[in-house]
Design a protein around this motif. Structure first.
Motif, PDB file in Angstrom:
ATOM      1  N   SER A   1      23.868  35.551  57.688  1.00  0.00           N
ATOM      2  CA  SER A   1      25.113  36.181  58.153  1.00  0.00           C
ATOM      3  C   SER A   1      25.280  37.569  57.525  1.00  0.00           C
ATOM      4  CB  SER A   1      26.305  35.302  57.776  1.00  0.00           C
ATOM      5  OG  SER A   1      26.442  35.282  56.368  1.00  0.00           O
ATOM      6  N   ASP A   2      26.183  38.373  58.119  1.00  0.00           N
ATOM      7  CA  ASP A   2      26.454  39.708  57.569  1.00  0.00           C
ATOM      8  C   ASP A   2      26.982  39.593  56.147  1.00  0.00           C
ATOM      9  OD1 ASP A   2      25.702  40.702  59.950  1.00  0.00           O
ATOM     10  OD2 ASP A   2      27.738  41.103  60.677  1.00  0.00           O
ATOM     11  N   GLU A   3      27.790  38.555  55.909  1.00  0.00           N
ATOM     12  CA  GLU A   3      28.358  38.354  54.558  1.00  0.00           C
ATOM     13  C   GLU A   3      27.250  38.114  53.534  1.00  0.00           C
ATOM     14  OE1 GLU A   3      30.995  35.466  56.323  1.00  0.00           O
ATOM     15  OE2 GLU A   3      31.952  35.358  54.317  1.00  0.00           O
ATOM     16  N   GLU A   4      26.285  37.287  53.946  1.00  0.00           N
ATOM     17  CA  GLU A   4      25.178  37.003  53.018  1.00  0.00           C
ATOM     18  C   GLU A   4      24.404  38.289  52.726  1.00  0.00           C
ATOM     19  OE1 GLU A   4      23.729  33.711  55.548  1.00  0.00           O
ATOM     20  OE2 GLU A   4      23.295  32.696  53.669  1.00  0.00           O
ATOM     21  N   TRP A   5      24.173  39.048  53.794  1.00  0.00           N
ATOM     22  CA  TRP A   5      23.417  40.299  53.654  1.00  0.00           C
ATOM     23  C   TRP A   5      24.120  41.216  52.642  1.00  0.00           C
ATOM     24  CZ3 TRP A   5      22.905  45.542  54.196  1.00  0.00           C
ATOM     25  CH2 TRP A   5      21.609  46.015  54.438  1.00  0.00           C
ATOM     26  N   THR A   6      25.445  41.320  52.784  1.00  0.00           N
ATOM     27  CA  THR A   6      26.215  42.185  51.883  1.00  0.00           C
ATOM     28  C   THR A   6      26.164  41.648  50.446  1.00  0.00           C
ATOM     29  OG1 THR A   6      27.676  42.458  53.742  1.00  0.00           O
ATOM     30  CG2 THR A   6      28.465  43.328  51.658  1.00  0.00           C
TER      31      THR A   6
ATOM     32  N   TYR B   1      23.810  39.865  49.065  1.00  0.00           N
ATOM     33  CA  TYR B   1      22.482  40.071  48.472  1.00  0.00           C
ATOM     34  C   TYR B   1      22.320  41.525  48.013  1.00  0.00           C
ATOM     35  CZ  TYR B   1      21.112  35.534  50.526  1.00  0.00           C
ATOM     36  OH  TYR B   1      21.030  34.212  50.876  1.00  0.00           O
ATOM     37  N   GLN B   2      22.960  42.425  48.765  1.00  0.00           N
ATOM     38  CA  GLN B   2      22.861  43.852  48.409  1.00  0.00           C
ATOM     39  C   GLN B   2      23.459  44.134  47.041  1.00  0.00           C
ATOM     40  OE1 GLN B   2      24.683  46.284  51.409  1.00  0.00           O
ATOM     41  NE2 GLN B   2      22.753  47.377  51.626  1.00  0.00           N
TER      42      GLN B   2
ATOM     43  N   VAL C   1      17.011  43.007  49.668  1.00  0.00           N
ATOM     44  CA  VAL C   1      17.669  42.007  50.515  1.00  0.00           C
ATOM     45  C   VAL C   1      16.638  41.113  51.200  1.00  0.00           C
ATOM     46  CG1 VAL C   1      19.151  41.669  52.534  1.00  0.00           C
ATOM     47  CG2 VAL C   1      19.765  43.357  50.808  1.00  0.00           C
ATOM     48  N   ASP C   2      15.567  41.727  51.741  1.00  0.00           N
ATOM     49  CA  ASP C   2      14.520  40.921  52.395  1.00  0.00           C
ATOM     50  C   ASP C   2      13.870  39.976  51.385  1.00  0.00           C
ATOM     51  OD1 ASP C   2      14.652  41.708  55.009  1.00  0.00           O
ATOM     52  OD2 ASP C   2      13.366  43.459  54.720  1.00  0.00           O
TER      53      ASP C   2
END
Ligand SMILES: C[C@H](N)C(=O)N[C@@H](Cc1c[nH]cn1)C(=O)O
Ligand SMILES: [Zn+2]
Ligand SMILES: [Zn+2]
Length: 476
Positions: free
Chosen positions: A270-275, A277-278, A302-303
């Motif tokens: 999800s976008d939330e997870e992506w943010t 991880y950043q 992130v990857d």
């Protein structure tokens, strides 16, 4: 009641030599659960754990969890599970600490700089097999209870322990034990605590997810005995060639899993997870340096985090029956067993994965038109686990980390597997928190596994503070 944190931390600091000595005694026991020849050592390790808890006045039991079936069809007793209880005050929460005292195999010839079963202190790092995974964290929890007892400070919660000896081979027998003890031992447990993982960086962390693991054996059988490759090579269809051929169809060089259906089941990031991880502290250069590689599958943080925690992966671990000794034996092995595993993430289901992998390997094998026989077996089917980070257990964890380390913890996932975590969640329906104290560079399962004194001792303080924080959670 005021929290006598300073007294407790002083006590822990002044007993650190004793804690290191106990860890030395525990590491000296070769409690390797994957080698049945070491089963007497593993049984001894379970006895040592039980005796330690008994000596502290715990109500201790060694629970018989039945038999382990070996590949030959023979059976041997599984190591007993140690349960213990400290306190039964109905006005307090009851927490259950889960850990394991079995270890992965280790031999000095694997490339260890020191004897793996002789805990060696080098510059504040305590090297030894099982030091970080999971003997020091289990001891840190035990020392936590002991510190409260020694200072005659009332435990803020009732504390139970479940310590097992088969975690490294998939927690055989433990699911059934949890089911059969759900209405007794687990009935009054409010929360489950697990410290069988590590931080991501030098920053302390709380873990809210683990990957599961499906472990497979792919056996290819041909001639009735090993053959001379000069005399028979070119005439027989070799099992090893078949095995390597089908193993090579599991994953592409770029890391894409080629088994149909596997990637389709994975919950999208999800976008939330992506943010999230950043924002996590993770030094990619340091990570590469530590493991001695110049290149990774992905170059950005992130990857890398997503592929370590959030996506499945295939690892080929080894081939039983293959020639692997030094030298140049010119043999055609008659029967080989390829061993590989697939880490599981939401929404994968091990039962579905078992069928997908078995069908796929049989179809790849079929294409080879080989007369050899293929048998695919899934020997471990551990599910992934995910926590509700909004639960007060996590807030309590953040508070305890701040108290001991004066920083906010990272909220992380674990790429490894704690096979029993999902069973605890589904069967007991209690909330679980993972509270790691291992360092990011402890080298679990590798050569030169270590636990730093710093993490061992400060980790004990963290548990002391954590029990206090959990004691403050409002009771319903
Ligand atoms: C994370 C934990 N300390 C650990 O090392 N677990 C093992 C368990 C396992 C999974 N499949 C077989 N054993 C791991 O993640 O490898
Ligand atoms: Zn472990
Ligand atoms: Zn492990």
């Amino acid at each position: 009641l005021t929290f006598q944190f300073d007294e407790l931390t002083k006590y822990i600091d002044s007993h650190q030599e004793e804690y290191v000595q106990t860890l030395r005694e525990w590491v000296a026991v070769e409690s390797d659960s994957s080698n049945v020849l070491k089963r007497p050592d593993l049984d001894r390790m379970m006895n040592i754990t039980a005796e330690k808890l008994k000596a502290m006045g715990g109500n201790v039991e060694m629970v018989d969890i039945g038999l382990q079936e070996l590949p030959s069809g023979a059976t041997i007793p599984l190591p007993k599970v140690v349960t213990a209880q400290f306190g039964s005050d109905a006005t307090k929460h009851t927490v259950c600490v889960y850990g394991h005292v079995d270890v992965q195999p280790a031999k000095i010839e694997d490339g260890w700089a020191t004897e793996p079963y002789n805990l060696t202190d080098i510059n504040g790092n305590l090297y030894g097999r099982g030091a970080s995974d999971n003997k020091a964290p289990v001891l840190a929890w035990i020392h936590t209870v002991q510190a409260y007892q020694a200072l005659d400070i009332e435990l803020p919660v009732n504390v139970k322990f479940v310590i097992e000896g088969m975690e490294e081979t998939g927690s055989n027998g433990l699911d059934a034990m949890i089911l059969s003890h759900n209405d007794t031992f687990f009935a009054d447990v409010d929360y489950i605590m697990i410290s069988d993982c590590g931080w991501l960086s030098r920053r302390p962390a709380l873990t809210y997810g683990t990957r599961g693991n499906c472990y497979f054996f792919a056996e290819v059988e041909g001639p009735t005995q090993d053959l001379h490759s000069g005399v028979y090579g070119g005439t027989v269809i070799e099992p090893m060639t078949d095995l390597i051929g089908i193993l090579d169809t599991l994953i592409s060089p770029g890391g894409k899993i080629l088994i149909p259906g596997i990637l389709e089941a994975v919950a999208p990031l999800s976008d939330e997870e992506w943010t999230m991880y950043q924002d996590i502290e993770f030094d990619v250069e340091n990570y590469k340096k530590k493991i001695g590689v110049d290149h990774l599958m992905y170059s950005n943080k992130v990857d890398l985090l997503a592929h370590r925690w959030r996506y499945p992966t295939v690892t080929i671990h080894g081939i039983e029956g293959a020639f692997s000794a030094p030298g140049t034996k010119t043999v055609i092995p008659a029967k080989v067993i390829g061993k590989f595993s697939i880490r599981q993430v939401p929404n994968m289901d091990p039962a579905v994965v078992e069928k997908q992998v078995t069908d796929y390997l049989h179809s790849m094998f079929g294409r080879r038109k080989s007369p050899n026989k293929l048998k695919v077996t899934m020997v471990i089917g551990a599910k992934p686990w995910l926590a509700d980070t909004q639960h007060p257990l996590y807030e309590a964890g953040q508070e305890a980390v701040r108290k001991v380390f004066k920083v906010d913890p990272d909220m992380i996932r674990e790429g490894g597997t704690i096979p029993i975590a999902k069973t605890f969640q589904d069967v007991t329906r209690k909330s679980i928190i993972m509270l790691p104290i291992g360092g990011f560079d402890d080298g679990l399962h590798s050569q030169n596994e270590k636990m730093s004194r710093y993490n061992y001792i400060e980790g004990t303080k963290l548990f002391v503070a954590y029990l206090h924080e959990v004691g403050q959670i409002k009771r319903n």
